[in-house]
Design an enzyme around this catalytic site. Structure first.
Site, PDB file in Angstrom:
ATOM      1  N   ASP A 114      -4.174 -17.927  -8.807  1.00 55.54           N
ATOM      2  CA  ASP A 114      -4.676 -19.159  -8.202  1.00 55.54           C
ATOM      3  C   ASP A 114      -3.758 -20.301  -8.613  1.00 55.54           C
ATOM      4  O   ASP A 114      -2.699 -20.083  -9.224  1.00 55.54           O
ATOM      5  CB  ASP A 114      -6.130 -19.425  -8.588  1.00 55.54           C
ATOM      6  N   GLU A 159     -16.575 -16.874  -6.262  1.00 53.68           N
ATOM      7  CA  GLU A 159     -15.156 -17.074  -5.953  1.00 53.68           C
ATOM      8  C   GLU A 159     -14.977 -17.828  -4.638  1.00 53.68           C
ATOM      9  O   GLU A 159     -14.086 -18.671  -4.523  1.00 53.68           O
ATOM     10  CB  GLU A 159     -14.425 -15.726  -5.910  1.00 53.68           C
ATOM     11  N   TYR A 210      -6.419 -13.592  -2.818  1.00 53.42           N
ATOM     12  CA  TYR A 210      -6.937 -14.028  -4.116  1.00 53.42           C
ATOM     13  C   TYR A 210      -8.339 -13.487  -4.364  1.00 53.42           C
ATOM     14  O   TYR A 210      -8.619 -12.892  -5.406  1.00 53.42           O
ATOM     15  CB  TYR A 210      -6.962 -15.556  -4.236  1.00 53.42           C
TER      16      TYR A 210
END
Length: 289
Positions: free
Chosen positions: A136, A35, A118
């Site tokens: 996102d 990520e 996030y």
């Protein structure tokens, strides 16, 4: 207007890309690494480097035992190398305070170095199957079109965006729904050329409104050539490709167009902690000076 969760999840089950970090044996730490790497970087560039990192640093303590310079060198040309330093710092905290694993709790994840809203929710969702909203750029675009009938989302708002997605989460398979929503924006409901004929959603407010054009100001296109970011990258390349500190003259050769810009870029690398200057006036990657 809402999103048909059953239709979206069924489409995802049949069409999801075989991305390495989606495979069963992947750990929460390894998903966290993916990520961080995927922020502002395409999947195709991340995948091979992520595989190398998983082999080299399968657990946080393995990375924590490495130097900053080793991590920066392994980061290569992914861009935005401060992400690599944040991961290295995060690995130390995970190794010493969290049993060498990435935690499942969103609030705990948010307390880790370099982990934002996030990334914390992405790890909780994709590593632990929690039903929490993950937002996102792709998700914001799908929600703007399918739910609000807008060609493009407005300015980001964490509170509003999370509320929008939370309202869409189904009672079951919320984690799969989140992955599917993100996938839809990445491969079908794209920014420039959405392939609406292939969309699995039976209803989309934007399509049903006739696909109205974006009414807000045009998006600013980020250029790269000639920017400080390009110069920073060239300076970092010299240091990554060298085993130890180098003289300033070596760095001066990478950008002769504008000496002032080169100095500004070097100063910013020093300020960001990516580069160090030795007592002798040489320059090296962080942790190698």
């Amino acid at each position: 207007m809402t999103v048909d969760a059953d239709a979206l999840v069924s489409w995802f089950d049949e069409n999801a890309r075989d991305l390495p970090w989606r495979r069963p044996a992947v750990t929460a730490w390894q998903i966290l690494m993916s990520e961080i790497m995927l922020q502002q970087t395409p999947v195709a560039r991340v995948a091979p480097i992520w595989l190398d990192w998983v082999a080299r640093w399968p657990v946080p303590s393995a990375m924590a035992a490495s130097s900053q310079a080793e991590v920066l060198r392994a980061w290569g040309k992914l861009g935005y190398p401060r992400r690599a330093l944040r991961l290295h710092e995060c690995s130390k905290v995970l190794a010493t305070q969290h049993g060498d694993v990435a935690p499942a709790d969103v609030d705990t994840l948010l307390g880790l170095p370099g982990i934002g809203a996030y990334t914390a929710r992405a790890v909780a969702t994709f590593a632990y199957g929690q039903s929490v909203p993950v937002v996102d750029t792709n998700v914001r675009r799908v929600v703007a079109r399918a739910v609000h009938g807008l060609a493009e989302p407005g300015n980001p708002s964490t509170t509003r965006d999370l509320a929008d997605v939370r309202a869409l989460l189904p009672p079951n398979r919320g984690a799969t729904f989140s992955a599917a929503l993100m996938e839809l924006g990445a491969v079908i409901c794209t920014a420039k050329k959405p392939t609406c004929a292939e969309c699995p959603l039976p209803h989309c407010a934007w399509v049903e409104a006739g696909k109205p054009a974006h009414a807000g100001p045009p998006k600013k296109v980020q250029k790269f050539a000639g920017t400080d970011r390009q110069v920073r990258g060239k300076l970092m390349s010299v240091l990554r490709d060298t085993s130890g500190p180098v003289e300033k003259a070596r760095l001066d050769l990478v950008w002769t167009t504008d000496a002032g810009q080169r100095e500004r870029a070097l100063d910013s690398l020093l300020a960001d902690g990516l580069v160090e200057q030795t007592a002798e006036g040489l320059f090296a990657l962080a942790g190698e000076g």
